[in-house]
Scaffold this active site. Structure first.
Site, PDB file in Angstrom:
ATOM      1  N   ASP A   1     -57.367   4.291 -12.073  1.00 53.09           N
ATOM      2  CA  ASP A   1     -57.062   3.367 -10.987  1.00 53.09           C
ATOM      3  C   ASP A   1     -58.265   2.438 -10.833  1.00 53.09           C
ATOM      4  O   ASP A   1     -59.218   2.505 -11.622  1.00 53.09           O
ATOM      5  CB  ASP A   1     -56.764   4.117  -9.683  1.00 53.09           C
ATOM      6  CG  ASP A   1     -57.881   5.074  -9.273  1.00 53.09           C
ATOM      7  OD1 ASP A   1     -59.002   4.962  -9.825  1.00 53.09           O
ATOM      8  OD2 ASP A   1     -57.664   5.926  -8.403  1.00 53.09           O
TER       9      ASP A   1
ATOM     10  N   SER B   1     -48.778  15.374 -12.015  1.00 55.01           N
ATOM     11  CA  SER B   1     -49.345  14.154 -12.598  1.00 55.01           C
ATOM     12  C   SER B   1     -50.272  13.482 -11.587  1.00 55.01           C
ATOM     13  O   SER B   1     -50.395  13.935 -10.443  1.00 55.01           O
ATOM     14  CB  SER B   1     -48.225  13.206 -13.032  1.00 55.01           C
ATOM     15  OG  SER B   1     -47.443  12.827 -11.915  1.00 55.01           O
ATOM     16  N   TYR B   2     -50.894  12.375 -11.988  1.00 49.43           N
ATOM     17  CA  TYR B   2     -51.885  11.697 -11.147  1.00 49.43           C
ATOM     18  C   TYR B   2     -51.270  11.344  -9.795  1.00 49.43           C
ATOM     19  O   TYR B   2     -50.223  10.709  -9.730  1.00 49.43           O
ATOM     20  CB  TYR B   2     -52.371  10.433 -11.861  1.00 49.43           C
ATOM     21  CG  TYR B   2     -53.591   9.817 -11.221  1.00 49.43           C
ATOM     22  CD1 TYR B   2     -54.780  10.523 -11.148  1.00 49.43           C
ATOM     23  CD2 TYR B   2     -53.545   8.532 -10.684  1.00 49.43           C
ATOM     24  CE1 TYR B   2     -55.901   9.970 -10.560  1.00 49.43           C
ATOM     25  CE2 TYR B   2     -54.660   7.967 -10.103  1.00 49.43           C
ATOM     26  CZ  TYR B   2     -55.839   8.693 -10.037  1.00 49.43           C
ATOM     27  OH  TYR B   2     -56.950   8.128  -9.450  1.00 49.43           O
ATOM     28  N   PRO B   3     -51.918  11.758  -8.684  1.00 53.43           N
ATOM     29  CA  PRO B   3     -51.262  11.627  -7.371  1.00 53.43           C
ATOM     30  C   PRO B   3     -51.462  10.293  -6.665  1.00 53.43           C
ATOM     31  O   PRO B   3     -51.025  10.131  -5.537  1.00 53.43           O
ATOM     32  CB  PRO B   3     -51.918  12.759  -6.565  1.00 53.43           C
ATOM     33  CG  PRO B   3     -53.289  12.873  -7.139  1.00 53.43           C
ATOM     34  CD  PRO B   3     -53.171  12.537  -8.601  1.00 53.43           C
TER      35      PRO B   3
END
Length: 775
Positions: A119, A335-337
């Protein structure tokens, strides 16, 4: 053999990734900072055999701050923070020695692969790592690529190997957008916070907040809560009337009918309609309609929806939810939160993900049915171009995850299964009646196919009494018709889930920062969390928002921050200039700040109504060294001493208890000493209120007690009671606690180390000071 340094965002991630890439054949050792491990193995990279060194950081390596002198609240005009005050990058946690650690590991390396979170914050950390390691890495062919970026969304073998086989480069524009946000929030937040904190804490004694903070995102967040509070306070209930009719036919159940006019606000008019309806003893069926309706399965799960449901259904606050979600992610369960996307990519293995859940006793039956009958294509959602939706990545049990971890994992898994299930279908039957001249109706739902609600059962169609079979023209007997008086109700306080929705709608914060802003307004005592996770503003929160509205509404409205977020996104996309956005925004807020300072009396008038002057607050405790009158101890945050005769306020250490220290006085200024203690088992030390705020010697700083005072002869000073270097920290000195007898102990004057004397000590001798300790 060449060496590849690989860096992840957290130690647990580094361990998991190294285990996958080395297929379990790596050796591990602790790094020099003790917090990060290094995992070594040999493998293939860019067609050659290399040595891999996998390690990590612990979040941000660096943080932005003003240079030294601009951190002095007393000597710097807050207006200077908008432009004159230089900033610098400092180590985010100096105790970790992260830069030195990275440089030691990077020395002699030829390539670096960055496994930071995918991110904008992760991109920013990429460049913090590069700033540390590139100066010490081997200088190879300038045309050869030596910096690589791994993009991944889950800690699974497939995702990690796919990332390793398709390495890219870090995104400098996204990193710059984070730099811009950090600098803007620092300069704007600090300027307003310093000014209003000093102004109001110097005047009022019961604000009960150690910091009167302002934040470009935090303040509009508070504004939403106060706006709802104002609607509640200004609400005036109105009386209205409805007509309720009950009818039956034969042995069928009694039906309660809804009046088609809904309600009237005049009782006499309502009574007139009742009289018109009572002219008939029968209710005539005007029409019967049956419609098959669909309750759509949910879209794929993103961060904001997860936070909303966790708060409203699981009773978990946003920040707590994100901490649990991050743990589940680093352990490979989800998975990526952090994602804004609600649309699965075309190549997402939905069936494979579903198969992992076939043995869970809570939903195995639904999963097996879906796999045998065929999964339903998920609804089309929004593709924000960041990460896939939040999805379970492997099976788990409550014993593995713990209570809250399991509850969140269970919701994420049930939500995923629901996205590939069928829609819920039901039949809605509506019967329209005429009673005299008035029209009434009733309706009911009958389940046809539960679809996704078998796994998300809380969204199921409730069981209702079956509607009677009837046709147009049929008659029902009227059992009763009556006029019922009711009142309109005020709205309730905002729930966290509603606040999250408003923040998302108005562009306040990001999926990652929304929990932080909500937590901040709670920590600052601007709102309290009531039952049902409702957010009720405190007096301080209400007065601040009303004051901003009175002076400059744009400081609290979401519009200006929303516009700024769009500019930051343009920087991330390479469509806006970093410096231009920064300078333009700072100039706007600088003008707003000057107007705010000039107009502060507008907010002060509101403060006067809600809070007590500092002179009227607190209880007498110790004598002032200037006028020798008693100063008052104000316990409300921040705790402090105030002399109303001299009109002076003196700071005190926080998070402990304060009491008078034997009526002893400081030899330098005649102020009576007070004793700060963190509790019966914690450390305590005396201090002079004046010296604590006005260091008497050059080698002392504000906030030092007698245990750090370098007075050469005072019996309470470091020179008299200091024993030796602390056993834990580098800079601390162990100082005798003169109040601890007969169970004598010494405490570090920098950290929290306590050392108790051995049990059979007869006496403690420090230079000329002797304490007799009798058995």
């Amino acid at each position: 053999m060449r060496t590849v340094l690989m860096v992840a965002e957290k130690p647990s991630l580094a361990q998991s990734i190294a285990k996958i890439l080395s297929k379990g054949n790596c050796t591990s050792r602790k790094g020099l900072n003790g917090a990060c491990s290094v995992h070594d193995y040999t493998g293939s990279f860019q067609g050659q055999t290399v040595r891999f060194k996998m390690t990590s950081v612990c979040g941000h390596v660096m943080s932005l701050d003003f240079i030294g002198k601009y951190n002095n609240w007393d000597k710097v005009d807050p207006a200077e923070l908008f432009s004159k005050a230089p900033t610098e990058k400092k180590e985010a946690n100096s105790k970790l020695n992260m830069v030195k650690f990275l440089q030691v590991e990077a020395r002699g390396c030829d390539y670096v692969v960055l496994w930071l979170d995918c991110d904008k914050e992760g991109e920013n950390i990429c460049f913090e790592v590069l700033d540390a390691v590139q100066p010490v890495m081997n200088k190879g062919n300038p045309r050869e690529q030596t910096v690589y970026r791994a993009k991944f969304s889950s800690i699974t073998d497939t995702d990690i190997w796919n990332a390793m086989n398709s390495l890219g480069e870090p995104n400098h524009n996204e990193a710059l957008s984070v730099d811009a946000r950090q600098e803007l929030d620092l300069r704007i937040g600090c300027a307003f916070t310093r000014f209003q904190t000093k102004y109001f804490q110097g005047k009022y004694g019961n604000l009960d907040s150690s910091l009167i903070s302002f934040g470009p995102c935090q303040t509009p967040t508070l504004g939403f809560c106060v706006e709802r509070h104002d609607k509640i306070q200004s609400f005036k209930p109105e009386t209205y009337w409805i007509i309720q009719a009950k009818v039956f036919k034969g042995k069928d159940i009694t039906l309660t009918l809804d009046w088609n006019r809904v309600r009237v606000f005049d009782k006499e008019v309502g009574q007139m309609f009742v009289n018109l309806a009572k002219t008939s003893r029968e209710a005539q069926v005007e029409s019967v309609s049956k419609k098959e309706k669909v309750k759509q399965r949910p879209q794929a799960l993103n961060t904001v929806e997860m936070l909303r449901v966790a708060s409203s259904a699981l009773g978990m606050g946003p920040q707590h939810t994100m901490q649990i979600a991050e743990r589940l992610y680093t352990q490979g369960y989800i998975s990526y939160p952090r994602t804004e996307t609600t649309h699965y990519p075309e190549n997402f293995d939905l069936k494979g993900t579903l198969k992992q859940q076939t043995n869970n006793p809570y939903w195995s039956e639904e999963v097996r049915t879906l796999l045998s009958t065929g999964i339903n294509r998920p609804r089309k959602g929004n593709d924000a171009g960041d990460h896939p939706p939040i999805t379970p990545m492997r099976a788990a049990s409550e014993g593995e995850l713990g209570s809250d971890g399991w509850r969140l994992y269970e919701y994420i898994t049930r939500h995923f299964i629901a996205t590939v299930s069928q829609d819920c279908k039901y039949l809605q039957t509506t019967i329209d009646f005429n009673i005299g001249t008035e029209a009434f109706s009733c309706s009911g739902k009958t389940l046809i196919s539960p679809g996704y609600t078998t796994v998300m059962n809380w969204q199921g169609i409730p069981l209702e009494e079956a509607m009677p079979n009837c046709d147009r023209g049929d008659s029902f007997i009227v059992e009763e018709i009556k006029l019922i008086e009711k009142q309109t109700n005020p709205p309730d306080y905002l729930t966290e889930a509603e606040l999250i929705t408003l923040m998302e709608k108005h562009g306040i914060g990001t999926d990652a920062s929304i929990p932080v802003h909500i937590n901040n307004i709670c920590q600052r005592n601007y709102v309290t969390i009531e039952s049902g996770r409702k957010l009720k503003p405190t007096n301080l929160g209400i007065v601040l928002v009303h004051g901003y509205y009175k002076i400059d509404a744009e400081l609290v409205l979401p519009t200006i921050r929303s516009a700024l977020e769009k500019q930051l996104n343009l920087i991330a996309q390479g469509k806006a200039n970093f410096q231009q956005v920064l300078q333009h925004t700072l100039e706007i807020f600088k003008r707003k700040f000057h107007y705010f300072v000039d107009s502060i009396t507008g907010m002060d008038e509101l403060m006067e109504v809600s809070f007590s002057p500092i002179a009227a607050t607190g209880k007498p405790l110790s004598r002032c060294g200037k006028c020798h009158r008693y100063m008052k101890y104000i316990q409300a945050k921040p705790s402090r001493l105030h002399c109303s005769h001299c009109d002076e306020t003196y700071s005190l250490p926080q998070n402990g208890a304060i009491k008078l220290y034997k009526e002893l006085r400081c030899p330098l200024d005649e102020f009576e000493l007070v004793l700060w203690t963190s509790g019966a088992r914690g450390k305590s030390y005396p201090l002079c209120p004046y010296c604590y705020s006005n260091p008497p010697f050059r080698d002392m700083k504000k906030g030092m007690g007698c245990n750090e005072c370098t007075h050469p002869s005072c019996q309470h000073s470091l020179n008299s009671l200091g024993i030796g270097q602390c056993v834990e920290c580098d800079s601390g000195v162990l100082v005798l606690d003169p109040t601890s007898g007969p169970k004598w102990r010494m405490a570090c004057n920098k950290c929290n180390v306590l050392v108790h004397f051995f049990e059979h000590a007869h006496r403690v001798q420090l230079k000329v000071l002797v304490y007799q300790i009798w058995k």
